[in-house]
Design a protein around this motif. Structure first.
Motif, PDB file in Angstrom:
ATOM      1  N   PHE A   1      -8.912   1.249   6.737  1.00 41.03           N
ATOM      2  CA  PHE A   1      -9.123  -0.145   6.343  1.00 41.03           C
ATOM      3  C   PHE A   1      -7.807  -0.869   6.166  1.00 41.03           C
TER       4      PHE A   1
ATOM      5  N   ALA B   1      -5.823  -7.597   3.569  1.00 43.98           N
ATOM      6  CA  ALA B   1      -6.016  -7.960   2.175  1.00 43.98           C
ATOM      7  C   ALA B   1      -5.759  -6.805   1.237  1.00 43.98           C
ATOM      8  N   GLN B   2      -5.003  -5.845   1.693  1.00 42.73           N
ATOM      9  CA  GLN B   2      -4.641  -4.806   0.754  1.00 42.73           C
ATOM     10  C   GLN B   2      -3.903  -5.420  -0.406  1.00 42.73           C
ATOM     11  N   ALA B   3      -4.073  -4.808  -1.535  1.00 40.77           N
ATOM     12  CA  ALA B   3      -3.505  -5.390  -2.727  1.00 40.77           C
ATOM     13  C   ALA B   3      -1.997  -5.453  -2.599  1.00 40.77           C
TER      14      ALA B   3
ATOM     15  N   TYR C   1       0.841  -1.179   0.000  1.00 40.74           N
ATOM     16  CA  TYR C   1       0.000   0.000   0.000  1.00 40.74           C
ATOM     17  C   TYR C   1       0.875   1.227   0.000  1.00 40.74           C
ATOM     18  N   GLY C   2       0.700   2.056  -0.951  1.00 35.23           N
ATOM     19  CA  GLY C   2       1.494   3.264  -1.009  1.00 35.23           C
ATOM     20  C   GLY C   2       2.954   2.988  -1.257  1.00 35.23           C
ATOM     21  N   GLN C   3       3.226   2.055  -2.048  1.00 30.90           N
ATOM     22  CA  GLN C   3       4.616   1.725  -2.326  1.00 30.90           C
ATOM     23  C   GLN C   3       4.796   1.742  -3.827  1.00 30.90           C
ATOM     24  N   PRO C   4       5.027   2.900  -4.357  1.00 32.84           N
ATOM     25  CA  PRO C   4       5.087   2.979  -5.816  1.00 32.84           C
ATOM     26  C   PRO C   4       6.367   2.359  -6.331  1.00 32.84           C
ATOM     27  N   SER C   5       6.302   1.117  -6.656  1.00 33.93           N
ATOM     28  CA  SER C   5       7.520   0.449  -7.077  1.00 33.93           C
ATOM     29  C   SER C   5       7.790   0.692  -8.557  1.00 33.93           C
TER      30      SER C   5
ATOM     31  N   PRO D   1       3.980   8.024   0.931  1.00 34.88           N
ATOM     32  CA  PRO D   1       3.213   9.243   0.731  1.00 34.88           C
ATOM     33  C   PRO D   1       2.659   9.746   2.044  1.00 34.88           C
TER      34      PRO D   1
ATOM     35  N   PRO E   1      -2.640   6.969   7.951  1.00 35.62           N
ATOM     36  CA  PRO E   1      -2.791   5.531   7.736  1.00 35.62           C
ATOM     37  C   PRO E   1      -4.242   5.203   7.441  1.00 35.62           C
ATOM     38  N   ALA E   2      -4.423   4.448   6.420  1.00 33.58           N
ATOM     39  CA  ALA E   2      -5.778   4.147   5.985  1.00 33.58           C
ATOM     40  C   ALA E   2      -6.483   3.315   7.037  1.00 33.58           C
TER      41      ALA E   2
END
Lengths: 319, 226
Positions: free
Chosen positions: A88, A94-96, A57-61, A81, A85-86
């Motif tokens: 959910f 189960a975040q993508a 999450y929030g890891q622009p690879s 970013p 913290p979200a």
């Protein structure tokens, strides 16, 4: 959460997670390599943050696809970013996750949890029973099978003559099928939350419409809840007793309350309670309120009394 | 007020398709890389995205699209971010990367238009009552989004010598190289109200996976009496 001391016997959760946690997703596993970099070294700054974000999450690879207009606002690679913290993301695992390529990698987090136990909760809405362990047949609600492996027979299970009379009179009847043979059966119904409860000689009272399945070794009978002043006459409940497992289903995540001197529940929302607790109907009689109309709609409540250690299960859904 | 909601802001784009929560998919659209999605599944979009309800090329195949519920496709093209959801169902995202997958028509939410896809009829089930079971086979390099009523479960089929039997109402997807056959556990007792509620199953054998949802679609497909 009172589940620790009040659940009769928390069943074999794969991974020792609390029952409300999703069973998939392996939050402790290192995140698989990011999108588009199956074999490349980790992106710059990977692993820098002291508090690791939820995987992916929030890891622009990888750089965003060309043509996407907001590219200039994306933070530098490897930085978190600056957003809160979200909510959910904190609770759900189960975040993508950045997934590897291919069907197998994408579906890895939904894999079947394999244990040698008789009853295994696969995720919060699916339960697997291994008929080979113990060898006893299982009674399940008709049509609740979603998948099975092996040689399993599904037969009709009638309530018997007396059972039908009692069921008709009390409303506590179940349409059952008998699953026998050798193999694994996956049970689910309508996406309701499932809770296997293991009984070791003790007893539990469950509303019959919230029973999904149980071992055939358990005895069940219809009990009457004492009380007076109920328009329909009386309330009934199904009591399970013996050694085995009963799977209770709830609409939504339930709350498990310990029985204290002042524990009340709506009789439409309460799902189950330990049989050692005594349920009493406490109808709220207010002459003035009833006379003027304007009822609160909460007229028939159940009060529970019992020694410490008893519990009730309430679902966020009134039938 | 903004602070409580800030946590729900979308994450920066890292891939063509990403989950936003459990129940929503975020697609990074770009020109020349179109998306086929179920009609009415769009919940929001940013940028310039256009929707063609029934592109002519799709229509010929969509004529055969018999899913029971009728789930025609729309073609989305343009630049921007597209958010898709389907009545709160869980969304599962798969990067195919050359693999192939057979998906039950009602459980297909969206896929890249560059994939090879086609409607096929499940062999061996044609003899069952009324409608057969239709499914979409997708393969190639690209992304697919599936929906699932509840968290799905993935079962390996090639374990042991026993076959895997699935309730057709709960089936989401399977590996196309599996052998499929229908099985009826139908007895005369069902006609007098003594059925087990499980009239038909689909049997899978071979090496591959089967994806199942923990809920059974209420449509009475493939079931004569419960």
């Amino acid at each position: 959460m009172h589940a620790a001391q009040t659940i009769v016997a928390p069943l074999n959760q794969p991974g020792q997670q609390p029952p409300q946690q999703p069973q998939f997703g392996q939050p402790s596993a290192p995140p698989p390599p990011g999108y588009g970099q199956p074999s490349a070294p980790p992106p710059p700054g990977y692993g820098q943050p002291s508090a690791p974000p939820p995987p992916g999450y929030g890891q622009p690879s990888a750089p965003p696809p060309p043509g996407y207009g907001q590219q200039s606002q994306a933070p530098a690679p490897g930085q978190i970013p600056g957003q809160a913290p979200a909510p959910f993301a904190a609770g759900g695992a189960a975040q993508a996750a950045p997934q590897g390529a291919g069907v197998a990698a994408a579906l890895q987090k939904y894999r079947e949890a394999a244990t040698g136990q008789r009853w295994t909760q696969q995720n919060e809405k699916l339960v697997r029973v291994d008929l080979g362990v113990g060898g006893q047949p299982v009674l399940a609600r008709q049509g609740s099978m979603v998948l099975y492996q092996g040689k399993v027979e599904f037969g009709y299970k009638g309530a018997g003559f007396q059972g039908r009379i009692v069921g008709n009179a009390t409303g506590q009847e179940m349409q059952l099928m008998r699953c026998s043979g050798r193999g694994q059966v996956f049970l689910a119904e309508e996406g309701t939350h499932l809770h296997p409860i293991e009984l070791q000689g003790d007893a539990i009272c469950v509303s019959a419409e919230n029973v999904l399945a149980f071992d055939e070794t358990l005895q069940h009978e219809v009990r009457r809840i004492e009380g007076h002043g109920i328009p329909g006459g009386a309330l009934f409940v199904m009591q399970f007793q013996g050694t085995g497992t009963v799977v209770v289903k709830t609409h939504g995540m339930p709350v498990v309350l310990p029985v204290t001197p002042t524990t009340f529940a709506d009789c439409h929302a309460v799902v189950a309670w330990s049989a050692a607790a005594q349920a009493i109907v406490s109808s709220q009689v207010r002459l003035r309120g009833n006379a003027y109309g304007g009822s609160t709609g909460e007229s028939v409540n159940l009060q529970f009394r019992g020694a410490p250690g008893n519990f009730i299960v309430v679902q966020p859904f009134e039938v | 007020m903004n602070q409580q909601l800030a946590g729900y802001a979308p994450a920066p784009v890292a891939a063509r398709m990403e989950n936003h929560g459990h129940h929503m998919v975020k697609v990074a659209m770009q020109t020349g890389n179109d998306l086929l999605a179920r009609v009415g599944s769009m919940v929001a979009y940013e940028g310039f995205v256009q929707y063609e309800p029934n592109p002519p090329a799709v229509r010929q195949i969509a004529r055969d699209w018999i899913t029971g519920e009728g789930a025609p496709l729309m073609k989305c093209s343009g630049d921007g971010l597209l958010y898709l959801a389907d009545y709160g169902a869980d969304v599962v995202i798969i990067n195919l990367a050359g693999d192939s997958l057979s998906v039950n028509g009602t459980n297909l939410l969206a896929f890249d238009a560059s994939l090879q896809w086609g409607v096929e009829r499940v062999k061996g089930l044609a003899k069952f009552a009324g409608q057969g079971l239709w499914n979409i086979k997708v393969s190639g390099q690209g992304w697919v989004a599936l929906t699932s009523r509840g968290t799905p479960i993935v079962v390996d089929c090639g374990r042991g010598e026993d076959e895997t039997y699935v309730d057709p109402d709960a089936l989401i997807a399977w590996s196309p190289n599996l052998k499929v056959k229908g099985k009826r556990s139908f007895r005369a007792g069902s006609l007098i109200g003594r059925g087990s509620g499980e009239a038909y199953q689909m049997g899978f054998s071979g090496e591959g996976i089967v994806v199942v949802q923990p809920s059974e679609d209420s449509t009475d497909r493939l079931r004569i009496r419960s």
